[in-house]
Design an enzyme around this catalytic site. Structure first.
Site, PDB file in Angstrom:
ATOM      1  N   ASP A  15     -29.761  -4.531   6.810  1.00 30.35           N
ATOM      2  CA  ASP A  15     -31.283  -4.796   7.549  1.00 30.35           C
ATOM      3  C   ASP A  15     -32.447  -4.460   8.233  1.00 30.35           C
ATOM      4  OD1 ASP A  15     -32.074  -7.660   7.288  1.00 30.35           O
ATOM      5  OD2 ASP A  15     -31.372  -7.676   9.039  1.00 30.35           O
TER       6      ASP A  15
ATOM      7  N   ARG B 117     -41.638   5.583  20.274  1.00 31.13           N
ATOM      8  CA  ARG B 117     -41.862   6.534  21.664  1.00 31.13           C
ATOM      9  C   ARG B 117     -41.753   7.936  20.956  1.00 31.13           C
ATOM     10  NH1 ARG B 117     -42.357   5.022  26.821  1.00 31.13           N
ATOM     11  NH2 ARG B 117     -41.125   2.960  25.836  1.00 31.13           N
TER      12      ARG B 117
ATOM     13  N   HIS C 150     -36.654  -0.133   6.966  1.00 32.18           N
ATOM     14  CA  HIS C 150     -37.551  -0.967   7.869  1.00 32.18           C
ATOM     15  C   HIS C 150     -38.651   0.593   8.171  1.00 32.18           C
ATOM     16  CE1 HIS C 150     -38.187  -4.127   6.346  1.00 32.18           C
ATOM     17  NE2 HIS C 150     -37.035  -5.128   7.492  1.00 32.18           N
TER      18      HIS C 150
ATOM     19  N   TYR D  87     -50.309   3.718  22.995  1.00 28.09           N
ATOM     20  CA  TYR D  87     -51.006   4.743  24.205  1.00 28.09           C
ATOM     21  C   TYR D  87     -50.064   5.895  25.097  1.00 28.09           C
ATOM     22  CZ  TYR D  87     -45.514   2.903  26.195  1.00 28.09           C
ATOM     23  OH  TYR D  87     -44.567   2.491  26.679  1.00 28.09           O
TER      24      TYR D  87
ATOM     25  N   ASP E  79     -40.988  -3.625   1.016  1.00 25.45           N
ATOM     26  CA  ASP E  79     -40.470  -3.446   2.313  1.00 25.45           C
ATOM     27  C   ASP E  79     -41.731  -4.313   3.528  1.00 25.45           C
ATOM     28  OD1 ASP E  79     -40.365  -2.461   4.954  1.00 25.45           O
ATOM     29  OD2 ASP E  79     -38.847  -1.298   4.434  1.00 25.45           O
ATOM     30  N   HIS E  80     -42.002  -5.325   4.000  1.00 30.97           N
ATOM     31  CA  HIS E  80     -42.771  -5.855   4.595  1.00 30.97           C
ATOM     32  C   HIS E  80     -43.758  -5.195   5.737  1.00 30.97           C
ATOM     33  CE1 HIS E  80     -39.941  -7.958   7.263  1.00 30.97           C
ATOM     34  NE2 HIS E  80     -40.979  -7.770   8.501  1.00 30.97           N
TER      35      HIS E  80
ATOM     36  N   LYS F 175     -47.920  -3.794   7.861  1.00 32.63           N
ATOM     37  CA  LYS F 175     -49.025  -3.903   9.195  1.00 32.63           C
ATOM     38  C   LYS F 175     -49.252  -2.748   9.831  1.00 32.63           C
ATOM     39  CE  LYS F 175     -43.700  -5.868  10.746  1.00 32.63           C
ATOM     40  NZ  LYS F 175     -44.758  -7.137  11.855  1.00 32.63           N
TER      41      LYS F 175
ATOM     42  N   LYS G  41     -36.522  -6.809  -0.968  1.00 31.09           N
ATOM     43  CA  LYS G  41     -35.405  -5.769   0.138  1.00 31.09           C
ATOM     44  C   LYS G  41     -34.376  -7.238  -0.244  1.00 31.09           C
ATOM     45  CE  LYS G  41     -35.061  -5.441   4.936  1.00 31.09           C
ATOM     46  NZ  LYS G  41     -34.261  -6.625   5.211  1.00 31.09           N
TER      47      LYS G  41
ATOM     48  N   GLY H  35     -37.473 -21.273  -0.968  1.00 30.34           N
ATOM     49  CA  GLY H  35     -35.901 -20.930  -0.170  1.00 30.34           C
ATOM     50  C   GLY H  35     -36.550 -20.645   1.674  1.00 30.34           C
ATOM     51  N   ASP H  36     -36.038 -19.945   2.357  1.00 28.03           N
ATOM     52  CA  ASP H  36     -36.421 -19.886   3.443  1.00 28.03           C
ATOM     53  C   ASP H  36     -37.526 -18.298   3.366  1.00 28.03           C
ATOM     54  OD1 ASP H  36     -34.828 -21.100   5.070  1.00 28.03           O
ATOM     55  OD2 ASP H  36     -33.812 -20.195   6.171  1.00 28.03           O
TER      56      ASP H  36
ATOM     57  N   ARG I 259     -47.250   0.952  19.603  1.00 27.38           N
ATOM     58  CA  ARG I 259     -46.407  -0.316  19.625  1.00 27.38           C
ATOM     59  C   ARG I 259     -47.078  -0.774  18.993  1.00 27.38           C
ATOM     60  NH1 ARG I 259     -44.433  -4.027  23.877  1.00 27.38           N
ATOM     61  NH2 ARG I 259     -43.935  -2.191  24.497  1.00 27.38           N
TER      62      ARG I 259
END
Length: 516
Positions: free
Chosen positions: A259, A366, A264, A396, A201-202, A206, A172, A37-38, A388
């Site tokens: 989604d 933010r 996320h 920042y 949950d990727h 991060k 998920k 799969g993808d 970010r």
């Protein structure tokens, strides 16, 4: 020497996170189910290869691909390496050939025992080369949720190692609402314990999401104002510049809230708002996440804005996708406002926004602070802390400072930590690399616990049932042009929660990192 010592003394060491399991250091077979799969070819296999290239996988590891598709080793190797980058480098190319040598494939069904017995025979043949008796197995389910339960059952009954450690990674979505999630959890628990289960949950892998723990709890300068007394509102934004493009059939079943928002962005919110854990152990961190999520009531309809993109700028609309039902009211954009009823956050709106076919690719937090005390200042911009997450990882802080010159005039500028400049030589691992490594170590810190998932669904299920038409007619999402910022109603929506847009023409100069 003095400078070197001073540099060392200025750096802090974070204690290693405690693990619920021993690390899988050798004699390990990693089985990727759904290998054709993808998800597997775009994320799982590139992550496994990069870990292998960096020497981070267990000694003598083997990777077994499993799927319904029938293909020979040449086709399998071509498929699993098609998204691996940097192969023009001779050393990387050499490592890739080694990786192919330890990657094998076997085809079979997902719901019949003989197929899994065949898979087990294949694994045992690999394990026969291991000198030690311990045989460890990590099963990665890169599969649709419709087959989670039969696959989990057959893996336990036919492929469970009796002489080592077993772990299962599940992607998920974990259900579609509270009831289906509980059914899925209950069924999986009949075969796999919570300690053996890693719900991925990727976003929790991060770099900037993991950095939230350090930013929040290792900086008095930030933590002192991290509450309702200083903060006016918080936005967590996810933007994609592309639509469904022929893959709308799958998306239409779930929608943008399932989604992106329910998993996320809610994960980001929980880390952003939880109280300080007593340690870095997985359970202490997840305990605090659950506590703050329990303080969030279900989302109200009037705290929700739904949109669906239409054709513009030469791009097709959502309903122009042949795989989408012609009368679909599935939202491709959603903004929802959550409230946390606890002493730290009472009254602060948390606005989660996500959409497809928007004007840019961006994920960021933010945090807008309250207005400065009036008197000597008038119409001065609010401070904002922006984190970010991707692309171009950065933190920042928007500040007001005196414009150089003879006049007393304030101007908005920023204190800017852009990772590509400050940490130019550092390698930022992909989220899947980090999380697969955590699963091998047995560290659950960045995975979703069962009670955490249950609370998350409680927050979103009422609004999802409304959208699905289970309590009356479904709401019709407002249209927005492909390539825009989203629905035109968005500005008024976030303004009603106290967000004040800077009118001075200020813009964070993100373009200056593009050449780095």
């Amino acid at each position: 020497m003095a400078a070197s010592g001073r540099a060392r003394s200025m750096s802090g060491t974070i204690p290693s996170m405690e693990t619920a399991h021993e690390e899988l250091k050798d004699n390990t077979v990693i089985v990727v189910l759904g290998a054709s799969g993808d998800l597997a070819k775009k994320k799982t296999y590139p992550a496994l290869f990069n870990l292998y290239k960096d020497g981070l996988l267990p000694k003598d590891v083997h990777v077994v691909g499993y799927a319904r598709t029938k293909m020979d080793d040449a086709e399998y190797h071509k498929r699993i390496t098609s998204y691996i980058k940097g192969t023009e480098d001779p050393e990387t190319a050499k490592k890739l050939e080694e990786f192919k040598g330890l990657a094998s494939y076997i085809s079979g069904g997902y719901e019949d025992a003989p197929s899994f017995q065949n898979l087990n025979n294949h694994i045992e043949k690999i394990e026969s080369s291991y000198e030690d008796k311990e045989r460890n197995r990590l099963f990665y389910l890169a599969l649709p949720p419709s087959v989670f339960i039969p696959v989990a059952q057959h893996l336990k009954e036919e492929c469970y190692s009796k002489g080592g450690k077993n772990r299962i990674i599940i992607e998920k979505p974990f259900g579609k609402d509270l009831e289906s999630s509980r059914q899925l959890l209950g069924a999986l628990k009949r075969y796999w314990s919570e300690n053996e289960t890693f719900r991925i949950d990727h976003y929790l892998g991060k770099e900037m999401v993991k950095n939230l723990l350090v930013l929040r709890f290792a900086n008095v300068a930030l933590s002192a104002g991290w509450d309702k007394n200083s903060i006016s509102n918080v936005q967590i934004t996810f933007k994609e510049p592309f639509g469904t493009e022929g893959r709308g059939g799958y998306f239409d079943e779930f929608g943008i809230i399932r989604d992106v928002l329910q998993n996320h962005l809610l994960q980001v919110l929980s880390i952003l708002t939880m109280e300080r854990p007593v340690s870095f152990s997985a359970e202490d961190i997840r305990d605090e996440k659950v506590k703050v999520l329990r303080a969030i009531p279900p989302i109200e309809r009037n705290d929700t804005l739904l949109g669906q993109y239409v054709a513009a700028n030469g791009k097709p609309g959502y309903l122009d996708d042949d795989t989408v039902p012609h009368n679909s009211v599935c939202p491709t954009f959603a903004a929802t406002t959550l409230w946390i009823h606890n002493p730290r956050w009472e009254g602060v709106p948390f606005i989660l926004k996500a959409g497809k076919a928007l004007n840019e690719a961006k994920v960021e937090i933010r945090i807008q602070y309250k207005d400065v005390t009036q008197g000597i200042f008038k119409d001065i911009s609010r401070n904002e802390l922006v984190i970010r997450i991707q692309p171009s990882e950065a933190v920042y802080l928007k500040l007001n400072t005196k414009l150089p010159g003879l006049n007393m005039r304030a101007v908005t500028t920023e204190m800017d930590l852009t990772y590509k400049r400050r940490f130019a030589d550092a390698k930022i691992h992909e989220a899947y690399e980090s999380l697969i490594l955590d699963a091998l170590k047995g560290d659950h810190s960045n995975f979703v616990r069962d009670d955490e998932l249950d609370v998350a669904w409680k927050i979103f299920t009422p609004i999802l049932h409304w959208i699905d038409g289970k309590n009356g007619p479904s709401p019709k999402p407002v249209p927005y042009p492909y390539g825009s910022r989203g629905p035109k109603e968005l500005d008024a929506f976030i303004a009603k929660y106290g967000y004040v847009r800077t009118e001075t023409g200020y813009a964070w100069p993100v373009t200056h990192v593009s050449s780095l």
